[in-house]
Write an enzyme that holds these catalytic residues in place. Structure first.
Site, short mmCIF file in Angstrom:
data_model
loop_
_atom_site.label_atom_id
_atom_site.label_comp_id
_atom_site.label_asym_id
_atom_site.label_seq_id
_atom_site.Cartn_x
_atom_site.Cartn_y
_atom_site.Cartn_z
N GLU A 57 1.68 -0.52 -4.95
CA GLU A 57 0.61 0.71 -5.39
C GLU A 57 1.64 1.97 -5.34
O GLU A 57 2.09 2.42 -4.40
CB GLU A 57 -0.21 0.79 -4.36
CG GLU A 57 -1.44 1.92 -4.76
CD GLU A 57 -2.12 2.59 -3.39
OE1 GLU A 57 -3.13 3.15 -3.99
OE2 GLU A 57 -1.83 2.54 -2.33
N ASP B 82 0.72 -1.14 0.19
CA ASP B 82 -0.04 0.00 0.01
C ASP B 82 1.03 1.30 0.06
O ASP B 82 1.93 1.45 0.61
CB ASP B 82 -0.71 -0.14 1.14
CG ASP B 82 -1.82 1.15 1.30
OD1 ASP B 82 -2.58 1.15 0.83
OD2 ASP B 82 -1.58 2.08 2.38
C1 GLC Z 1 -4.09 3.40 -0.62
C2 GLC Z 1 -5.32 2.43 -0.35
C3 GLC Z 1 -6.44 3.65 0.17
C4 GLC Z 1 -5.96 4.15 1.51
C5 GLC Z 1 -4.81 4.80 1.35
C6 GLC Z 1 -3.99 4.98 2.77
O1 GLC Z 1 -4.21 4.28 -1.56
O2 GLC Z 1 -5.80 1.84 -1.49
O3 GLC Z 1 -7.77 2.89 0.39
O4 GLC Z 1 -6.85 4.92 1.88
O5 GLC Z 1 -3.69 3.65 0.70
O6 GLC Z 1 -3.37 3.81 3.42
#
Ligand code: GLC
Length: 479
Positions: A249, A187
């Site tokens: 991500e 994440d």
């Molecule tokens: C990522 C997740 C999201 C979350 C953010 C902070 O982007 O997909 O849902 O709010 O991280 O952890």
């Protein structure tokens, strides 16, 4: 070839997938009960958004214990059963690893304050902003000191320069691998490490190709994230993960991905996710990402508009073909296979950043709760009478049946990829002896195909060299 190279991964948002105990919230047992849906679709793996204990300021992305299961979702035994049931069916399982921050309710925040990032002055030391808007610094009422949070104030950022943080997370990774996890979605890792001198981010000069909140768009994220130092930290995660799949991500332009790919297996193709449904824009997003060879193609997730809302229901069949015919791994968000659109969300909202509409429950059947729960669903189903898994499974012409065909059919596509440029209204590419052509417009378009169609989004979409509006085709070309 590693198992994930051409994998289709299904994203499960556990709160909204299947409730097994009638409390209106999905849980791990519910997922186990529904695994045969994934088998029917033919996917290779699934990714579980977080199910760890959490005060839910960010619906599980604020973790207060990384090595257990929130009682709402079940228990570690339920997790073990889910893993066993998945592996029995040949499905692999990916977990969400939230590295950048913990919940402010995590015991570490009090027990190990030096694992977090604090301002050296009495106030914000710089101009950094949170991804959700507003300053990235808040005052801790208990100590009076200011701490950094790249997201909500309830999510203090960890200091990945501290070797104890690194060690703690290596332990977390090993814990889940020992319990059967096959990989992790990492994440928000472009926010993992920040400038150690806490320098101000300079004003933005170029437009960032991904959507940002207004205050974030004014700054170039030079010091508050996307730092080269992050790679040592990521390498430590790789060391603990061995050859488990690591998908990042990275909320950055495609051009930033190569260095992440030195450590990670895949990164999500965000420029593709955000591309408007316009042939030229799609081609521009696909080309550079495909060149990297190892992106995870994705068109929606729990954070952004649902696919049906973003591209329009008339384009869903073509979008499915595009997503699943591109070379490499593809991620499908639960509900996209039945064409679920954004829902109304809740009033007052659960998520302060406005993401409830993308998180309505799965619709398994036509009953009022869509078969999701026997109780009161935490968010109401959107339109189970109109679209649900049961009805679409029995209908060979349904969107869900098309997903299944495409997931099966993509195995026929050879490796290799060549984007065909300059075709009006089309996204078209060659995959060895196959040509894929997607019409992104509402009119018929000349398509560069001559061979017999092997997969189509609509019955007979080709006539006189023209591809029907909103249609897609895969043909085998000879010679
Ligand atoms: C990522 C997740 C999201 C979350 C953010 C902070 O982007 O997909 O849902 O709010 O991280 O952890």
């Amino acid at each position: 070839m590693p198992w994930w190279e051409q994998a289709v991964v299904y994203q499960i948002y556990p709160r909204s997938f299947q409730d097994s105990d009638g409390d209106g919230v999905g849980d791990l047992r519910g997922i186990t009960q529904r695994l045969d849906h994934l088998v029917w679709l033919g996917v290779d793996a699934f990714w579980l958004s977080p199910f760890y204990p959490s005060p839910l300021a960010d619906f599980g992305y604020d973790v207060s214990d990384y090595t257990s299961v929130d009682p709402q979702f079940g228990s570690l035994d339920d997790f073990d059963e889910l893993v066993a049931a998945a592996h029995e069916r040949g499905l692999r399982i990916l977990l969400d690893l939230i590295l950048c921050h913990t919940s402010i309710g995590h015991p570490w925040f009090r027990e190990h304050p030096d694992w977090y990032i604090w301002s050296p002055v009495d106030g914000p030391p710089n101009n950094w902003v949170s991804s959700f808007g507003g300053p990235a610094w808040s005052r801790d009422e208990e100590t009076g000191r200011w701490y950094l949070h790249s997201f909500y104030p309830e999510q203090p950022d960890l200091d990945w320069r501290n070797p104890e943080v690194v060690e703690a997370f290596q332990g977390v990774v090993r814990f889940w691998i020992d319990r059967g996890a096959d990989g992790f979605r990492l994440d928000a890792i472009d926010r993992l490490i920040k400038d150690d001198q806490l320098r101000d981010d300079p004003p933005a000069t170029d437009t960032f190709p991904l959507p940002l909140r207004e205050d974030a768009a004014k700054l170039q994220r030079l010091y508050s994230g996307n730092r080269p130092e992050a790679f040592d930290a990521l390498a430590s995660i790789r060391a603990a993960a061995g050859d488990a799949l690591l998908v990042g991500e990275v909320f950055q332009p495609t051009s930033e991905y190569p260095r992440y790919l030195e450590v990670l297996d895949l990164v999500f193709a965000f420029e593709f996710l955000f591309s408007p449904w316009k042939a030229k824009r799609l081609r521009a997003a696909v080309g550079p990402a495909a060149e990297l060879g190892r992106v995870a193609w994705v068109m929606s997730n729990h954070d952004f508009e649902r696919l049906a809302t973003r591209v329009g229901p008339e384009n869903l069949r073509a979008a499915a073909m595009l997503l699943l015919a591109l070379p490499g791994a593809a991620f499908v968000y639960q509900g996209d296979e039945i064409g679920l659109a954004n829902g109304p969300g809740a009033d007052p909202p659960f998520d302060r950043a406005g993401r409830d509409p993308m998180r309505h429950p799965m619709q398994w059947d036509a009953t009022p709760t869509g078969g999701f729960t026997s109780g009161e669903p935490w968010l109401p189903p959107v339109d189970p009478g109109e679209r649900n898994v049961e009805a679409q499974r029995d209908d060979p012409g349904s969107l869900m049946s098309l997903y299944r065909l495409l997931i099966e059919g993509r195995k026929l596509l050879g490796d290799g990829f060549r984007l065909l440029e300059g075709l009006e209204g089309l996204v078209s590419f060659a995959r060895r002896e196959h040509i894929v052509a997607i019409n992104a417009t509402a009119g018929s378009q000349a398509a560069p195909v001559t061979g017999p169609p092997e997969l189509t989004t609509h019955p007979d979409p080709l006539a006189d060299g023209l591809l029907a509006p909103h249609a897609g085709v895969v043909t085998r070309e000879s010679g």
